[in-house]
Design an enzyme around this catalytic site. Structure first.
Site, PDB file in Angstrom:
ATOM      1  N   ASP A   9      32.006  40.762   6.928  1.00  0.00           N
ATOM      2  CA  ASP A   9      33.145  41.516   7.310  1.00  0.00           C
ATOM      3  C   ASP A   9      34.176  41.179   6.329  1.00  0.00           C
ATOM      4  O   ASP A   9      34.220  40.113   5.652  1.00  0.00           O
ATOM      5  CB  ASP A   9      33.164  41.098   8.874  1.00  0.00           C
ATOM      6  CG  ASP A   9      34.223  41.819   9.415  1.00  0.00           C
ATOM      7  OD1 ASP A   9      34.695  42.861   9.331  1.00  0.00           O
ATOM      8  OD2 ASP A   9      35.244  40.965  10.248  1.00  0.00           O
ATOM      9  N   LEU A  10      35.376  41.828   6.595  1.00  0.00           N
ATOM     10  CA  LEU A  10      36.505  41.614   5.804  1.00  0.00           C
ATOM     11  C   LEU A  10      37.668  40.970   6.524  1.00  0.00           C
ATOM     12  O   LEU A  10      38.029  39.902   6.136  1.00  0.00           O
ATOM     13  CB  LEU A  10      36.839  43.151   5.457  1.00  0.00           C
ATOM     14  CG  LEU A  10      38.153  43.146   4.557  1.00  0.00           C
ATOM     15  CD1 LEU A  10      38.144  42.233   3.241  1.00  0.00           C
ATOM     16  CD2 LEU A  10      38.859  44.459   4.379  1.00  0.00           C
ATOM     17  N   ASP A  11      38.247  41.725   7.608  1.00  0.00           N
ATOM     18  CA  ASP A  11      39.472  41.166   8.283  1.00  0.00           C
ATOM     19  C   ASP A  11      39.032  39.972   8.919  1.00  0.00           C
ATOM     20  O   ASP A  11      38.316  39.776  10.039  1.00  0.00           O
ATOM     21  CB  ASP A  11      39.924  42.258   9.137  1.00  0.00           C
ATOM     22  CG  ASP A  11      40.411  43.328   8.400  1.00  0.00           C
ATOM     23  OD1 ASP A  11      40.470  43.392   7.349  1.00  0.00           O
ATOM     24  OD2 ASP A  11      40.463  44.520   9.257  1.00  0.00           O
ATOM     25  N   THR A  17      44.117  39.715   7.540  1.00  0.00           N
ATOM     26  CA  THR A  17      44.726  40.795   7.694  1.00  0.00           C
ATOM     27  C   THR A  17      45.152  41.217   9.197  1.00  0.00           C
ATOM     28  O   THR A  17      45.697  42.012   9.411  1.00  0.00           O
ATOM     29  CB  THR A  17      44.202  41.968   6.931  1.00  0.00           C
ATOM     30  OG1 THR A  17      42.740  42.286   7.631  1.00  0.00           O
ATOM     31  CG2 THR A  17      43.854  42.157   5.393  1.00  0.00           C
ATOM     32  N   LYS A  45      40.044  43.039  17.150  1.00  0.00           N
ATOM     33  CA  LYS A  45      39.166  42.611  16.088  1.00  0.00           C
ATOM     34  C   LYS A  45      37.833  43.420  16.017  1.00  0.00           C
ATOM     35  O   LYS A  45      37.003  43.404  16.843  1.00  0.00           O
ATOM     36  CB  LYS A  45      39.099  41.235  16.028  1.00  0.00           C
ATOM     37  CG  LYS A  45      40.245  40.442  15.496  1.00  0.00           C
ATOM     38  CD  LYS A  45      39.955  38.949  15.397  1.00  0.00           C
ATOM     39  CE  LYS A  45      40.970  38.018  14.853  1.00  0.00           C
ATOM     40  NZ  LYS A  45      40.572  36.705  14.888  1.00  0.00           N
ATOM     41  N   GLY A  46      37.504  43.883  14.835  1.00  0.00           N
ATOM     42  CA  GLY A  46      36.231  44.525  14.454  1.00  0.00           C
ATOM     43  C   GLY A  46      35.925  46.028  15.062  1.00  0.00           C
ATOM     44  O   GLY A  46      34.958  46.355  14.756  1.00  0.00           O
ATOM     45  N   ILE A  47      37.097  46.309  15.633  1.00  0.00           N
ATOM     46  CA  ILE A  47      36.849  47.850  16.248  1.00  0.00           C
ATOM     47  C   ILE A  47      37.644  48.890  15.501  1.00  0.00           C
ATOM     48  O   ILE A  47      38.571  48.572  14.848  1.00  0.00           O
ATOM     49  CB  ILE A  47      36.997  47.981  17.950  1.00  0.00           C
ATOM     50  CG1 ILE A  47      38.646  47.637  18.197  1.00  0.00           C
ATOM     51  CG2 ILE A  47      36.349  46.840  18.545  1.00  0.00           C
ATOM     52  CD1 ILE A  47      38.706  47.683  19.570  1.00  0.00           C
ATOM     53  N   ARG A  49      40.251  52.129  14.495  1.00  0.00           N
ATOM     54  CA  ARG A  49      41.568  52.252  14.611  1.00  0.00           C
ATOM     55  C   ARG A  49      41.954  53.353  16.036  1.00  0.00           C
ATOM     56  O   ARG A  49      42.739  52.930  16.886  1.00  0.00           O
ATOM     57  CB  ARG A  49      42.105  52.956  13.721  1.00  0.00           C
ATOM     58  CG  ARG A  49      43.816  53.111  13.516  1.00  0.00           C
ATOM     59  CD  ARG A  49      44.229  53.936  12.330  1.00  0.00           C
ATOM     60  NE  ARG A  49      43.459  53.451  10.967  1.00  0.00           N
ATOM     61  CZ  ARG A  49      43.539  54.275  10.049  1.00  0.00           C
ATOM     62  NH1 ARG A  49      43.973  55.551  10.241  1.00  0.00           N
ATOM     63  NH2 ARG A  49      42.702  53.891   9.000  1.00  0.00           N
ATOM     64  N   SER A 114      32.467  46.391   7.008  1.00  0.00           N
ATOM     65  CA  SER A 114      33.624  46.178   7.558  1.00  0.00           C
ATOM     66  C   SER A 114      34.052  47.454   8.389  1.00  0.00           C
ATOM     67  O   SER A 114      33.784  48.673   7.893  1.00  0.00           O
ATOM     68  CB  SER A 114      34.854  46.027   6.644  1.00  0.00           C
ATOM     69  OG  SER A 114      36.184  46.099   7.195  1.00  0.00           O
ATOM     70  N   ALA A 115      34.809  47.627   9.533  1.00  0.00           N
ATOM     71  CA  ALA A 115      35.477  48.845  10.118  1.00  0.00           C
ATOM     72  C   ALA A 115      36.614  49.436   9.404  1.00  0.00           C
ATOM     73  O   ALA A 115      36.947  50.288   9.718  1.00  0.00           O
ATOM     74  CB  ALA A 115      35.712  48.092  11.730  1.00  0.00           C
ATOM     75  N   SER A 116      37.188  48.671   8.539  1.00  0.00           N
ATOM     76  CA  SER A 116      38.473  48.814   8.016  1.00  0.00           C
ATOM     77  C   SER A 116      38.340  50.125   7.030  1.00  0.00           C
ATOM     78  O   SER A 116      37.148  50.082   6.127  1.00  0.00           O
ATOM     79  CB  SER A 116      38.953  47.600   6.992  1.00  0.00           C
ATOM     80  OG  SER A 116      39.990  48.208   6.201  1.00  0.00           O
ATOM     81  N   ASN A 118      40.301  50.586   4.779  1.00  0.00           N
ATOM     82  CA  ASN A 118      40.954  50.379   3.481  1.00  0.00           C
ATOM     83  C   ASN A 118      40.362  49.375   2.964  1.00  0.00           C
ATOM     84  O   ASN A 118      41.265  48.494   2.132  1.00  0.00           O
ATOM     85  CB  ASN A 118      42.548  49.748   4.080  1.00  0.00           C
ATOM     86  CG  ASN A 118      43.102  50.692   4.952  1.00  0.00           C
ATOM     87  OD1 ASN A 118      43.498  51.959   4.391  1.00  0.00           O
ATOM     88  ND2 ASN A 118      43.590  50.517   6.145  1.00  0.00           N
ATOM     89  N   LYS A 145      31.282  48.778  15.651  1.00  0.00           N
ATOM     90  CA  LYS A 145      30.612  47.701  15.991  1.00  0.00           C
ATOM     91  C   LYS A 145      31.076  47.431  17.608  1.00  0.00           C
ATOM     92  O   LYS A 145      32.326  48.015  17.965  1.00  0.00           O
ATOM     93  CB  LYS A 145      31.081  46.458  15.427  1.00  0.00           C
ATOM     94  CG  LYS A 145      30.952  46.319  13.906  1.00  0.00           C
ATOM     95  CD  LYS A 145      31.782  45.479  13.242  1.00  0.00           C
ATOM     96  CE  LYS A 145      31.739  45.450  11.632  1.00  0.00           C
ATOM     97  NZ  LYS A 145      32.412  44.488  11.073  1.00  0.00           N
ATOM     98  N   GLU A 169      30.880  37.049  10.208  1.00  0.00           N
ATOM     99  CA  GLU A 169      31.719  37.686  11.097  1.00  0.00           C
ATOM    100  C   GLU A 169      32.597  36.949  12.045  1.00  0.00           C
ATOM    101  O   GLU A 169      32.384  35.755  12.438  1.00  0.00           O
ATOM    102  CB  GLU A 169      30.848  38.449  12.228  1.00  0.00           C
ATOM    103  CG  GLU A 169      30.621  39.861  11.919  1.00  0.00           C
ATOM    104  CD  GLU A 169      31.982  40.867  12.217  1.00  0.00           C
ATOM    105  OE1 GLU A 169      32.971  40.501  12.628  1.00  0.00           O
ATOM    106  OE2 GLU A 169      31.848  41.890  11.992  1.00  0.00           O
ATOM    107  N   ASP A 170      33.844  37.475  12.166  1.00  0.00           N
ATOM    108  CA  ASP A 170      34.684  36.662  12.703  1.00  0.00           C
ATOM    109  C   ASP A 170      35.090  37.347  14.344  1.00  0.00           C
ATOM    110  O   ASP A 170      35.859  36.616  15.306  1.00  0.00           O
ATOM    111  CB  ASP A 170      36.131  36.524  12.247  1.00  0.00           C
ATOM    112  CG  ASP A 170      37.036  37.958  12.469  1.00  0.00           C
ATOM    113  OD1 ASP A 170      36.338  38.880  12.193  1.00  0.00           O
ATOM    114  OD2 ASP A 170      38.164  37.672  12.796  1.00  0.00           O
TER     115      ASP A 170
END
Length: 226
Positions: A9-11, A17, A45-47, A49, A114-116, A118, A145, A169-170
């Protein structure tokens, strides 16, 4: 070492971020008269926008016309992008690079899940884009997710069976997605929150090369035996 697929995952895993998402969501919520707390930010987190804005509106007992909803989502993203435009390699979380380099040295394929929307821009800003063999993010999936779509697509891009993948994952939703995909799930954060994960570490400073070697020889079904 058996070939595995390692999906990050990213964030909150590679970079923090979450603080920028919080500032952007807080400004948006304030603009429509809703209080927004750090605790509520944790739940986003993880969902996606869209789902995040829907939750904020639920917390504030508000509804909005579609055109206003879309405008607010765009404004939030603009605010967020203004923060990440200033990011650099110093924002990579501790020892993430160490683990990425070790996996690369072992010729283990690495993906971002990632869900991002960006993610590529962020990875470029922190000079990690070339570390990933595949990237699957919010631009590539239709199901957020805890649906496992993002991780299953990442495994497919890596040409590795889902059962041979490991996910870092966080977020609770991300751990649930990894579990649903039958992948080994590694939580990065608090064990009390991420208790559904197969393993939990506070951060990557607690993850050793020996641990990576161990899980590289395991499947999820093997965990009951160790």
């Amino acid at each position: 070492m058996i070939k595995k697929g390692y999906i990050f995952d990213l964030d909150g895993v590679i970079v923090d971020t979450a603080k920028y998402h919080y500032l952007a969501w807080k400004a948006l919520a304030k603009s429509i008269g809703i209080d927004f707390t750090p605790e509520q930010n944790e739940q986003l987190k993880g969902i996606s926008r869209e789902r995040s804005l829907k939750k904020i509106l639920e917390w504030g007992n508000q509804t909005l016309p579609d055109e206003v909803f879309l405008k607010l989502m765009a404004q939030k993203n603009e605010d967020y992008l203004s923060y990440i435009a200033k990011m650099n390699h110093s924002e990579i979380l501790p020892d993430v690079t160490k683990i990425l380099n070790y996996l690369a040295k072992q010729d283990q394929p690495i993906a971002l899940g990632s869900a991002s929307k960006n993610s590529r821009q962020i990875l470029e800003k922190v000079n990690l884009l070339n570390q990933f063999d595949a990237i699957v993010d919010g631009n590539d999936v239709t199901q957020a997710k805890p649906n496992p779509e993002v991780f299953l697509k990442a495994a497919k891009k890596l040409k590795v069976p889902a059962e041979d993948c490991v996910v870092f994952e966080d977020a609770v939703a991300g751990i649930q997605a990894a579990n649903a995909a039958n992948m080994i799930s590694i939580g990065i954060g608090e064990a009390s929150v991420l208790h559904e994960a197969d393993f939990v570490f506070k951060d990557f400073t607690e993850i050793s090369s020996d641990f990576i070697d161990k899980i590289s020889n395991l499947k999820k079904k093997d965990l009951k035996k160790v």
